[in-house]
Design a protein around this motif. Structure first.
Motif, PDB file in Angstrom:
ATOM      1  N   ARG A 435       0.624  -1.527   0.115  1.00  0.00           N
ATOM      2  CA  ARG A 435       0.242  -0.071  -0.246  1.00  0.00           C
ATOM      3  C   ARG A 435       0.971   1.125  -0.015  1.00  0.00           C
ATOM      4  NH1 ARG A 435      -5.071  -1.581   1.946  1.00  0.00           N
ATOM      5  NH2 ARG A 435      -5.798   0.979   2.117  1.00  0.00           N
ATOM      6  N   PHE A 436       1.969   1.018   1.113  1.00  0.00           N
ATOM      7  CA  PHE A 436       2.741   2.878   1.049  1.00  0.00           C
ATOM      8  C   PHE A 436       3.116   2.628  -0.775  1.00  0.00           C
ATOM      9  CE2 PHE A 436       7.159   4.293   1.003  1.00  0.00           C
ATOM     10  CZ  PHE A 436       6.787   5.273   1.682  1.00  0.00           C
ATOM     11  N   LEU A 437       3.780   1.507  -1.305  1.00  0.00           N
ATOM     12  CA  LEU A 437       4.595   1.987  -2.825  1.00  0.00           C
ATOM     13  C   LEU A 437       3.359   2.095  -4.154  1.00  0.00           C
ATOM     14  CD1 LEU A 437       6.828  -1.502  -3.361  1.00  0.00           C
ATOM     15  CD2 LEU A 437       7.235   0.616  -2.619  1.00  0.00           C
ATOM     16  N   SER A 438       1.841   2.395  -3.463  1.00  0.00           N
ATOM     17  CA  SER A 438       1.165   2.281  -4.117  1.00  0.00           C
ATOM     18  C   SER A 438       0.828   4.021  -4.093  1.00  0.00           C
ATOM     19  CB  SER A 438      -0.359   1.399  -3.986  1.00  0.00           C
ATOM     20  OG  SER A 438      -2.053   2.179  -4.350  1.00  0.00           O
ATOM     21  N   LEU A 439       1.031   4.285  -2.217  1.00  0.00           N
ATOM     22  CA  LEU A 439       0.804   5.291  -1.725  1.00  0.00           C
ATOM     23  C   LEU A 439       2.190   6.443  -2.260  1.00  0.00           C
ATOM     24  CD1 LEU A 439      -0.198   7.720  -0.231  1.00  0.00           C
ATOM     25  CD2 LEU A 439       0.812   7.168   1.177  1.00  0.00           C
ATOM     26  N   GLU A 440       3.196   5.936  -3.057  1.00  0.00           N
ATOM     27  CA  GLU A 440       4.017   6.854  -3.092  1.00  0.00           C
ATOM     28  C   GLU A 440       3.778   7.003  -4.738  1.00  0.00           C
ATOM     29  OE1 GLU A 440       9.125   6.303  -1.925  1.00  0.00           O
ATOM     30  OE2 GLU A 440       7.737   4.533  -3.170  1.00  0.00           O
ATOM     31  N   ARG A 441       3.849   5.844  -5.416  1.00  0.00           N
ATOM     32  CA  ARG A 441       3.386   6.366  -6.904  1.00  0.00           C
ATOM     33  C   ARG A 441       2.721   7.998  -6.903  1.00  0.00           C
ATOM     34  NH1 ARG A 441       3.562   0.244  -7.425  1.00  0.00           N
ATOM     35  NH2 ARG A 441       1.579   0.692  -6.927  1.00  0.00           N
ATOM     36  N   ARG A 442       0.859   7.508  -6.483  1.00  0.00           N
ATOM     37  CA  ARG A 442      -0.495   8.620  -6.885  1.00  0.00           C
ATOM     38  C   ARG A 442       0.753  10.012  -5.836  1.00  0.00           C
ATOM     39  NH1 ARG A 442      -4.115   8.356  -2.765  1.00  0.00           N
ATOM     40  NH2 ARG A 442      -3.482   6.703  -2.172  1.00  0.00           N
ATOM     41  N   GLN A 484      -3.226   7.189   4.173  1.00  0.00           N
ATOM     42  CA  GLN A 484      -2.814   8.385   3.711  1.00  0.00           C
ATOM     43  C   GLN A 484      -3.507   9.874   3.013  1.00  0.00           C
ATOM     44  OE1 GLN A 484      -6.240   6.271   1.053  1.00  0.00           O
ATOM     45  NE2 GLN A 484      -8.177   7.081   3.437  1.00  0.00           N
ATOM     46  N   TYR A 485      -3.746  10.683   2.671  1.00  0.00           N
ATOM     47  CA  TYR A 485      -3.714  11.841   3.038  1.00  0.00           C
ATOM     48  C   TYR A 485      -5.452  12.053   2.528  1.00  0.00           C
ATOM     49  CZ  TYR A 485      -3.332  12.391  -1.815  1.00  0.00           C
ATOM     50  OH  TYR A 485      -3.856  11.634  -3.857  1.00  0.00           O
ATOM     51  N   VAL A 486      -5.376  13.504   3.284  1.00  0.00           N
ATOM     52  CA  VAL A 486      -7.102  14.443   3.096  1.00  0.00           C
ATOM     53  C   VAL A 486      -7.111  15.062   2.626  1.00  0.00           C
ATOM     54  CG1 VAL A 486      -9.174  14.376   4.437  1.00  0.00           C
ATOM     55  CG2 VAL A 486      -8.085  12.094   4.667  1.00  0.00           C
ATOM     56  N   LEU A 487      -7.735  16.182   1.203  1.00  0.00           N
ATOM     57  CA  LEU A 487      -7.413  17.317   0.656  1.00  0.00           C
ATOM     58  C   LEU A 487      -8.743  18.196   1.428  1.00  0.00           C
ATOM     59  CD1 LEU A 487      -6.449  16.943  -1.901  1.00  0.00           C
ATOM     60  CD2 LEU A 487      -4.725  18.033  -0.768  1.00  0.00           C
ATOM     61  N   ARG A 497      -3.998  16.627   5.711  1.00  0.00           N
ATOM     62  CA  ARG A 497      -3.737  15.843   6.492  1.00  0.00           C
ATOM     63  C   ARG A 497      -3.233  14.153   6.380  1.00  0.00           C
ATOM     64  NH1 ARG A 497      -7.772  14.681  10.781  1.00  0.00           N
ATOM     65  NH2 ARG A 497      -9.443  14.253   8.883  1.00  0.00           N
ATOM     66  N   VAL A 498      -2.805  13.883   7.064  1.00  0.00           N
ATOM     67  CA  VAL A 498      -2.109  12.226   6.928  1.00  0.00           C
ATOM     68  C   VAL A 498      -3.751  11.776   7.812  1.00  0.00           C
ATOM     69  CG1 VAL A 498      -0.488  10.973   7.171  1.00  0.00           C
ATOM     70  CG2 VAL A 498      -0.606  13.188   6.337  1.00  0.00           C
ATOM     71  N   VAL A 499      -4.040  10.582   7.448  1.00  0.00           N
ATOM     72  CA  VAL A 499      -4.972  10.259   8.101  1.00  0.00           C
ATOM     73  C   VAL A 499      -4.075   8.269   8.378  1.00  0.00           C
ATOM     74  CG1 VAL A 499      -6.430  11.034   8.247  1.00  0.00           C
ATOM     75  CG2 VAL A 499      -7.104   9.278   6.709  1.00  0.00           C
ATOM     76  N   VAL A 584      -6.588   8.305  13.561  1.00  0.00           N
ATOM     77  CA  VAL A 584      -6.697   7.040  13.283  1.00  0.00           C
ATOM     78  C   VAL A 584      -8.524   6.360  12.416  1.00  0.00           C
ATOM     79  CG1 VAL A 584      -7.801   4.463  13.803  1.00  0.00           C
ATOM     80  CG2 VAL A 584      -5.888   6.131  14.745  1.00  0.00           C
ATOM     81  N   PHE A 585      -8.923   6.029  11.368  1.00  0.00           N
ATOM     82  CA  PHE A 585     -10.124   5.714  10.722  1.00  0.00           C
ATOM     83  C   PHE A 585     -10.361   4.541  10.217  1.00  0.00           C
ATOM     84  CE2 PHE A 585      -7.260   5.967   7.044  1.00  0.00           C
ATOM     85  CZ  PHE A 585      -7.766   5.314   5.389  1.00  0.00           C
TER      86      PHE A 585
END
Length: 586
Positions: A435-442, A484-487, A497-499, A584-585
Motif C-alpha cells: 500500500r505504501f508503494l501504491s501511495l508513493e506512485r500517486r 493516506q492523505y485527506v485534502l 492531513r494524513v490519516v 485513525v479512521f
C-alpha cells in the motif's frame, strides 16, 4: 410553531415566559386548545350552512328532520339524486348498485366519491358531520350500510336500511348479504415474538415475520432506532414481486433469542423504512379453532393486527424449525413447532371477506402529507443519552481511569484498551509495504501534494509525535498502520492531513481496531449543543490544535502503531512508530 397559522402563533407568543426555554408540553397544550376552538367554530358554521340549505324561503311548511340512516319516501329524500348512478328518484342509500356491493366495496366506493362516512353526503368529512345519527349496530361514527360485521356474530347480517313503515329490506340487499358470506380462502403469515439485543446489552421484545423466501433479514428503521443499534452504510437493491426495486442504505447487526428455549443467533439485518403492513390486516375470530391450551404459542396475539418489527429470511428460518406439527382441521391453518414456540400459519376459509390485500416480500414506501408530518414530529423528539452503558463500555472506562498517567511535563499518557491480546494479530508488514508503494506512485504524479505530505510527516517527527525505529523486532506483537492523505482546500489552517488506517486486517483476518474496546460517548448530542446557542445572546467557540496528538501512548503499545515512510524514492523504506494518539479512521 413556525408551521402554524399567524393567529395560533400570536396565541403562543402571548403565553411565552421568556425566562425559561419552552417545552413540548406547553406547545401541545396550546395546540390542543386551539384545535378544539377551531373545530367547534367550524362545526357551528357547517350547521348554519346546512340549515340555510334545508329551509326553503319560498315554502311555508316546516322543515323535515332527515335521518340519513333510513331511506326516505318523503319529497325531500326524492329530491336528492343518487351520486353513484345519477338517478333523480332515489338517494345512494336506496341505490340498487350500491346495496349489491360488499361492505368493504361500499366503504371504498364512498371514499372514492368523497362522501361523508356517517351520512353519505358530499361536502364534508366524518369529523365535521352535522348529523347526530350514528351506526345502529355499534353506535360509531359511520353509516349502518358501512358497518363491518364481526366474524363472531354469525347469526346477524349487515344492518341494511328499512323504510319508515318498518317493512323488510329489498331482495337485492339479501342477495348482497348472501354473496358476502360465501366462504373465501385467506392465508395467515407466520409471526412470532422474540427477544433482540439492544445497544445496552439488554434484550427487548420484538415481533418478527418468518419468511423462507427472503435471502436477507430486515429490521424496521424505527425499531432499530429504539434499540439504539449502530448502523453502517450498505447500499443494496432489494428486488421484489414484479421486479420492483427498493434501495436500502443501512445495515446493522444484533442477536436474537427465544423466549422459551436456549436458541440464540447473531444476525445481520438490512434497515428498511417499512417491512410490511399490519399482520393480520383485520382481527380474526379463532374461538372455533380449538387451539391446544397446553402449547406455547410463538405469538399469542397472532390473530390481532400488529406491526412487524423484523423479518427473518431463509438464513435463520430453517434453523428455527422443529419436528412437531398439528393440523387444526379442514379449512384451518396448521401449527408448526419452532425454537420460538408454536407458530400459526397456512390457508383457512373465512366466511367473511374482511380483506382485499395480499402481503408479499416487497418493500414499498408511500410518502404522503401525513407521512411528512409524522417525520416532522419524530424529528422533534429528542432522545437523551442512554444512562446504562454496556459491559464493554464500562470496562473501557475503568481501564482508562486505572491506566492514565500525568507526566512531570504535564502531558497525559494512556494505554490502548485491548479486549483481546495483541498476540492474535498476524503479519501486517507485507500489505503495508504494498500500500505504501501504491501511495508513493500517486504522490509522484503531483509534486505539490507530495511536498505537503512530506512536510506534514516532518512536523510529526520534529514535534516528537513519531520517531524512527532503526531495527523493528517483527517477532513480537506489532501492527503496521496504513496511511493516506485527506485534502481540504477550503481549510484555513491545514489543507492536507494524513490519516492512519487501523481497520486493515492482518494475515489472521484481525485488525487493530478489532481488538480494541469502544468506550461510551461522553459528550452531549449535537442537537443539545446546538440548542445551547439559542439560550444566550453571545456564544464562543474554540479549537484545540492537534488535540489527539497531545496524549502520549504508553511505550509498550507504540509497537502497534508502526508506519512505513521515506521522503525520496532512492532512499530505503524505514519504520517509524507513532508516539501519540493518531488520527485513525476505519
Amino acid at each position: 410553531m413556525s408551521k402554524v397559522d399567524a393567529d395560533t402563533q400570536s396565541k403562543w407568543d402571548e403565553q411565552l415566559d421568556y425566562k425559561k426555554l419552552p417545552d413540548w408540553k406547553d406547545c401541545a397544550s396550546i395546540l390542543n386548545k386551539r384545535c378544539q376552538y377551531l373545530e367547534a367554530r367550524d362545526s357551528k358554521q357547517i350547521r348554519s350552512e346546512q340549515c340555510v340549505k334545508t329551509f326553503n324561503k319560498n315554502s311555508s311548511t316546516k322543515p323535515t328532520i332527515v335521518n340519513p340512516h333510513r331511506p326516505q319516501t318523503s319529497l325531500a329524500a326524492n329530491q336528492r339524486s343518487c351520486i353513484l348512478c345519477r338517478d333523480l328518484n332515489h338517494s345512494i342509500t336506496n341505490c340498487k348498485k350500491f346495496l349489491e356491493l360488499s361492505v368493504m366495496d361500499r366503504f371504498w366506493k364512498t371514499k372514492k366519491l368523497g362522501l361523508c362516512l356517517n351520512c353519505l353526503v358530499k361536502g364534508h368529512s366524518v369529523s365535521r358531520c352535522p348529523s347526530s345519527y350514528k351506526c345502529k349496530t355499534c353506535e360509531q361514527a359511520h353509516h349502518s350500510l358501512l358497518h363491518r360485521t364481526q366474524p363472531a356474530d354469525t347469526n346477524s347480517g349487515i344492518d341494511t336500511p328499512s323504510d319508515t313503515s318498518g317493512q323488510s329490506t329489498s331482495a337485492a340487499t339479501h342477495s348482497a348479504m348472501e354473496k358476502e358470506q360465501v366462504p373465501e380462502a385467506q392465508v395467515i403469515l407466520a409471526t412470532a415474538l422474540l427477544l433482540i439485543k439492544d445497544s445496552s446489552e439488554g434484550f427487548q421484545l420484538g415481533r418478527v415475520l418468518l419468511d423462507s423466501g427472503s435471502q436477507v433479514n430486515f429490521i424496521n428503521e424505527k425499531f432499530a432506532n429504539s434499540l439504539g443499534l449502530r448502523k453502517h452504510r450498505k447500499n443494496v437493491d432489494i428486488v421484489g414481486i414484479g421486479v420492483t426495486e427498493t434501495k436500502i442504505k443501512y445495515q446493522t447487526q444484533s442477536t436474537i433469542r427465544s423466549r422459551y428455549s436456549n436458541f440464540e443467533i447473531s444476525l445481520e439485518f438490512l434497515v428498511a423504512p417499512s417491512i410490511t403492513g399490519y399482520q393480520p390486516e383485520a382481527s380474526l375470530n379463532v374461538s372455533s379453532w380449538n387451539l391446544p391450551s397446553n402449547l406455547e404459542l410463538a405469538d399469542e396475539n397472532f390473530n390481532q393486527p400488529s406491526q412487524i418489527d423484523l423479518l427473518l429470511g431463509a438464513e435463520a428460518f430453517f434453523d428455527l424449525l422443529e419436528s412437531g406439527q398439528i393440523k387444526l382441521g379442514e379449512g384451518l391453518p396448521s401449527l408448526q413447532q419452532t425454537a420460538l414456540g408454536w407458530i400459526v400459519s397456512g390457508r383457512y376459509k373465512s366466511k367473511y371477506n374482511t380483506t382485499k390485500k395480499a402481503s408479499c416480500v416487497a418493500n414499498t414506501l408511500e410518502v404522503g402529507l401525513d407521512k411528512y408530518f409524522e417525520k416532522f414530529f419524530e424529528f422533534e423528539e429528542i432522545q437523551g443519552l442512554r444512562s446504562i452503558w454496556s459491559e464493554e463500555q464500562n470496562e473501557c472506562e475503568k481501564h482508562f481511569i486505572d491506566t492514565i498517567k500525568m507526566l512531570p511535563s504535564g502531558r497525559l499518557m494512556v494505554q490502548l484498551p485491548f479486549k483481546k491480546h495483541p498476540s492474535c494479530l498476524g503479519g501486517s508488514y507485507d500489505i503495508a509495504f504494498r500500500r505504501f508503494l501504491s501511495l508513493e506512485r500517486r504522490l509522484s504524479k503531483n509534486a505539490s501534494i507530495k511536498s505537503q505530505y512530506s512536510d506534514f510527516l516532518k512536523e510529526y517527527e520534529r514535534l516528537g509525535h513519531m520517531s524512527l525505529v532503526p531495527n523493528p523486532n517483527l517477532d513480537e506483537d506489532h501492527y503496521y498502520l496504513l496511511h493516506q492523505y485527506v485534502l481540504r482546500p477550503d481549510s484555513v489552517s491545514t489543507k492536507l492531513r494524513v490519516v492512519f488506517d487501523a481497520s486493515c486486517c492482518t494475515s489472521s483476518q484481525i485488525s487493530l481496531n478489532g481488538i480494541l474496546m469502544v468506550g461510551p460517548t461522553i459528550q452531549d448530542e449535537l442537537l443539545i449543543i446546538l440548542l445551547r446557542f439559542r439560550l444566550y445572546r453571545y456564544a464562543l467557540t474554540a479549537d484545540i490544535v492537534k488535540m489527539y496528538r497531545q496524549f502520549l501512548v504508553n511505550p509498550s503499545d507504540r509497537k502497534l502503531q508502526f508506519i512505513l515512510w521515506r521522503e525520496n524514492e532512492p532512499t530505503p523504506i524505514q519504520t517509524y512508530q507513532l508516539n501519540t494518539l493518531s488520527s485513525v479512521f476505519g
